[in-house]
Design a protein around this motif. Structure first.
Motif, PDB file in Angstrom:
ATOM      1  N   ILE A  38       0.837  -1.201   0.000  1.00 33.31           N
ATOM      2  CA  ILE A  38       0.000   0.000   0.000  1.00 33.31           C
ATOM      3  C   ILE A  38       0.872   1.251   0.000  1.00 33.31           C
ATOM      4  O   ILE A  38       0.609   2.205  -0.734  1.00 33.31           O
ATOM      5  CB  ILE A  38      -0.929   0.009   1.236  1.00 33.31           C
ATOM      6  N   ARG A  39       1.905   1.259   0.824  1.00 30.91           N
ATOM      7  CA  ARG A  39       2.758   2.451   0.931  1.00 30.91           C
ATOM      8  C   ARG A  39       3.448   2.759  -0.400  1.00 30.91           C
ATOM      9  O   ARG A  39       3.497   3.912  -0.833  1.00 30.91           O
ATOM     10  CB  ARG A  39       3.805   2.267   2.025  1.00 30.91           C
ATOM     11  N   ALA A  42       0.829   4.194  -2.865  1.00 28.20           N
ATOM     12  CA  ALA A  42       0.429   5.552  -2.511  1.00 28.20           C
ATOM     13  C   ALA A  42       1.529   6.555  -2.822  1.00 28.20           C
ATOM     14  O   ALA A  42       1.272   7.636  -3.383  1.00 28.20           O
ATOM     15  CB  ALA A  42       0.049   5.616  -1.032  1.00 28.20           C
ATOM     16  N   ASN A  48      -1.615   9.772  -0.060  1.00 26.35           N
ATOM     17  CA  ASN A  48      -1.288   9.009   1.141  1.00 26.35           C
ATOM     18  C   ASN A  48      -2.102   7.712   1.185  1.00 26.35           C
ATOM     19  O   ASN A  48      -3.076   7.539   0.437  1.00 26.35           O
ATOM     20  CB  ASN A  48      -1.516   9.839   2.419  1.00 26.35           C
ATOM     21  N   SER A  49      -1.724   6.816   2.072  1.00 28.17           N
ATOM     22  CA  SER A  49      -2.369   5.499   2.142  1.00 28.17           C
ATOM     23  C   SER A  49      -3.840   5.603   2.490  1.00 28.17           C
ATOM     24  O   SER A  49      -4.663   4.817   2.004  1.00 28.17           O
ATOM     25  CB  SER A  49      -1.652   4.632   3.180  1.00 28.17           C
ATOM     26  N   TYR A  53      -7.553   3.975   0.517  1.00 25.40           N
ATOM     27  CA  TYR A  53      -8.660   3.204   1.079  1.00 25.40           C
ATOM     28  C   TYR A  53     -10.012   3.883   0.896  1.00 25.40           C
ATOM     29  O   TYR A  53     -11.055   3.266   1.139  1.00 25.40           O
ATOM     30  CB  TYR A  53      -8.402   2.906   2.558  1.00 25.40           C
TER      31      TYR A  53
END
Length: 221
Positions: A38-39, A42, A48-49, A53
């Motif tokens: 995820i990081r 992003a 950003n993470s 979402y």
């Protein structure tokens, strides 16, 4: 005014989701599926993470959609393969041959899309084609429903439809044949990925097609 605002928000959402999908695809291409986080996604997308979402329920969705970017080579190639068919049965075999050639050339990608447990898995490909509608432009109209199906056994059943209509196989046996052909491919692909087979891409395709053709021969006998 409210309708226009809603449309603008939808366009913006698709744009942001596309950034995340393309970033994921780049990581897969450069580092491999197992390196996707995820990081990393992003950071590469410039968000950003937490923002990620807001658009995707699960990392598995991003891996799935990003992997589909590589499946486009197959969808682009399919019309050229089936153009050689002289009847529905030949066409069916050529659909599988095209799929095998591309899946054995990129086994991790096709395993991710059609076989692996990615957690919360999208049920339909229609959402992906909302992002990339031109990916299906060259696909014959009667095969588009097949392309929108993620379950390869059901996908195969759709591809068999013309063979059923013209009497090459019995409709009562079509589901079993479709499942058998999917399992043949999955078994050979798994061996290919796990280095339990020394076959080249061409040899893996030829072996798969031999088994698929043999099950049709058994059906006719």
């Amino acid at each position: 005014m409210k309708k226009q605002q809603t449309q603008n928000k939808e366009i913006q959402a698709i744009r942001v989701m596309s950034y995340f999908i393309e970033s994921t695809a780049k990581i897969i291409e450069e580092e491999g599926i197992d390196k996707v986080t995820i990081r990393k996604i992003a950071d590469l997308a410039g968000y950003n993470s937490a923002t990620l979402y807001n658009y995707f329920e699960d990392l598995s969705h991003l891996i799935f959609f990003a992997s589909m970017r590589f499946v486009k080579k197959y969808t682009d190639d399919l019309p050229h393969y089936i153009s050689k068919a002289k009847n529905p049965l030949e066409r069916y075999f050529l659909i599988w041959e095209c799929f095998c050639d591309h899946s054995f050339a990129s086994p991790q990608i096709y395993y991710a899309v059609f076989s692996s447990d990615l957690g919360v898995h999208p049920k339909k490909l229609s959402k992906y084609y909302e992002f990339y509608p031109t990916d299906l432009l060259e696909v014959p109209e009667d095969l588009r429903n097949m392309m929108l199906e993620t379950n390869l056994s059901r996908r195969t059943r759709i591809a068999l439809e013309q063979c059923i209509k013209e009497g090459y196989i019995k409709e009562s046996n079509a589901d079993q044949i479709a499942e058998a052909h999917y399992l043949i491919w999955q078994g050979i692909l798994t061996m290919f990925i796990n280095h339990r087979s020394m076959n080249t891409v061409q040899e893996a395709t030829e072996k798969t097609m031999k088994h698929i053709r043999h099950t049709i021969v058994l059906e006719d006998s």
